[in-house]
Design an enzyme around this catalytic site. Structure first.
Site, PDB file in Angstrom:
ATOM      1  N   HIS A 233       0.839  -1.205   0.000  1.00 29.53           N
ATOM      2  CA  HIS A 233       0.000   0.000   0.000  1.00 29.53           C
ATOM      3  C   HIS A 233       0.878   1.261   0.000  1.00 29.53           C
ATOM      4  O   HIS A 233       0.660   2.173  -0.792  1.00 29.53           O
ATOM      5  CB  HIS A 233      -0.924   0.015   1.216  1.00 29.53           C
ATOM      6  CG  HIS A 233      -1.588   1.348   1.418  1.00 29.53           C
ATOM      7  ND1 HIS A 233      -2.709   1.725   0.726  1.00 29.53           N
ATOM      8  CD2 HIS A 233      -1.246   2.409   2.188  1.00 29.53           C
ATOM      9  CE1 HIS A 233      -3.038   2.959   1.063  1.00 29.53           C
ATOM     10  NE2 HIS A 233      -2.169   3.404   1.947  1.00 29.53           N
TER      11      HIS A 233
ATOM     12  N   HIS B 149       1.243   4.996  -2.805  1.00 26.97           N
ATOM     13  CA  HIS B 149       1.610   6.403  -2.596  1.00 26.97           C
ATOM     14  C   HIS B 149       2.761   6.914  -3.460  1.00 26.97           C
ATOM     15  O   HIS B 149       2.797   8.088  -3.811  1.00 26.97           O
ATOM     16  CB  HIS B 149       1.969   6.635  -1.120  1.00 26.97           C
ATOM     17  CG  HIS B 149       0.780   6.634  -0.205  1.00 26.97           C
ATOM     18  ND1 HIS B 149      -0.041   7.730  -0.043  1.00 26.97           N
ATOM     19  CD2 HIS B 149       0.262   5.664   0.577  1.00 26.97           C
ATOM     20  CE1 HIS B 149      -1.005   7.432   0.815  1.00 26.97           C
ATOM     21  NE2 HIS B 149      -0.852   6.185   1.216  1.00 26.97           N
TER      22      HIS B 149
ATOM     23  N   GLU C  96      -6.108   9.315  -0.033  1.00 23.80           N
ATOM     24  CA  GLU C  96      -6.417   7.882   0.056  1.00 23.80           C
ATOM     25  C   GLU C  96      -7.536   7.438  -0.881  1.00 23.80           C
ATOM     26  O   GLU C  96      -7.487   6.341  -1.428  1.00 23.80           O
ATOM     27  CB  GLU C  96      -6.791   7.499   1.499  1.00 23.80           C
ATOM     28  CG  GLU C  96      -5.645   7.588   2.492  1.00 23.80           C
ATOM     29  CD  GLU C  96      -4.573   6.507   2.297  1.00 23.80           C
ATOM     30  OE1 GLU C  96      -4.777   5.575   1.505  1.00 23.80           O
ATOM     31  OE2 GLU C  96      -3.505   6.631   2.933  1.00 23.80           O
TER      32      GLU C  96
ATOM     33  N   SER D 225      -4.274   0.528  -4.496  1.00 29.39           N
ATOM     34  CA  SER D 225      -3.549  -0.627  -3.949  1.00 29.39           C
ATOM     35  C   SER D 225      -4.484  -1.782  -3.597  1.00 29.39           C
ATOM     36  O   SER D 225      -4.057  -2.754  -2.990  1.00 29.39           O
ATOM     37  CB  SER D 225      -2.724  -0.209  -2.729  1.00 29.39           C
ATOM     38  OG  SER D 225      -3.556   0.328  -1.723  1.00 29.39           O
TER      39      SER D 225
HETATM   40 FE   LIG Z   1      -2.097   5.342   2.719  1.00 26.95          FE
END
Ligand SMILES: [Fe+2]
Length: 264
Positions: A137, A142, A185, A204
């Site tokens: 993730h 990111h 997010e 993700s």
């Molecule tokens: Fe995150």
């Protein structure tokens, strides 16, 4: 001893971290875990799953970042190598952390252009979903946008506004995590080709990718004022998602709100 005397890999500890995160260590000084073959296999499986669903669904800015970083497909990358790649593009680096970082420390890191990443990988039984964010993730989700200067301009301001909110006891302490949730997010963006994903919580997770672009979640035009009043639930699929026109809009609208609130 003053922290000014401490050097890490020849680099001084960023000034803003000295008080807030005294145990900060340069990513090059952190030991790389000895991952098992099964753990490397878990990474490979996650990469294979996401590479099938992200084209034409993740935004062009994210996909450009993904191509530029060239994550290994068959083994877990070293955080220091990924950090070096990011640094060449935008000057951002990674810091290894055990897990979720308290908000005050998190804002401080972002203000110093440092993104915290774990270095553990989820269990094979958690391929589809993991309750605590793992390195897949943190990295795949990111990192691609950390080499996009427009996104990082917003992200750095976000960190600085958070530091100032904590310094003054401003209600932004509660509001900024909501903004983070609904943008960084779980954000969607209008690309010229159509609605696309940029939120790392979505990109993700295979299930979230398909769900977020379906008719099911309500799509709402992005406004800072609406998001900062909206609580979120980390345990459920998101029923409402916010759509930005561009990263210029995200940065510009956020900056305007911060100026009004005297957070920047
Ligand atoms: Fe995150």
């Amino acid at each position: 001893m003053s922290y000014d005397d401490v050097k890490t890999s020849g680099k001084p500890i960023p000034k803003g971290l000295q008080e807030c995160i005294p145990d900060y260590r340069d990513i090059h000084e952190v030991d790389v875990p000895n991952y098992t073959d099964e753990q490397h296999g878990t990474w490979a499986l996650l990469m294979e799953n996401q590479s099938k669903v992200l084209p034409n669904r993740a935004c062009s800015e994210f996909l450009e970042g993904l191509n530029a970083i060239e994550f290994p497909r068959d083994r877990i990358p070293k955080l220091r190598d990924i950090s070096d790649s990011i640094e060449k593009h935008t000057g951002w680096t990674l810091m290894r952390v055990d897990g979720l970082v308290p908000d005050k420390e998190f804002f401080t890191l972002l203000a110093e252009k440092i993104f915290p990443s774990t270095d553990f990988i989820r269990e094979r039984s958690e391929i589809g979903y993991t309750p605590s964010p793992d390195m897949f993730h943190d990295l795949l989700g990111h990192v691609p946008l950390l080499i996009n200067p427009r996104f990082t301009a917003f992200f750095e301001k976000f960190g600085k506004a958070g530091v100032e909110a904590f310094r003054r006891g401003h209600p932004g302490i509660k509001m900024l995590p909501r903004l983070y949730w609904y943008t960084v997010e779980f954000g969607l963006i209008k690309n010229p080709e159509g609605l696309r994903i940029y939120g790392s919580g979505i990109v993700s997770s295979p299930n979230e990718v398909l769900y977020s672009l379906s008719d099911e979640p309500k799509k709402i035009p992005f406004t800072v004022e609406e998001i900062i009043q909206k609580p979120y639930d980390i345990w459920k699929m998101q029923t409402e998602l916010f759509v930005i026109d561009s990263f210029e809009q995200l940065e510009g609208d956020f900056e305007a709100w911060c100026v009004k609130e005297k957070l920047l």
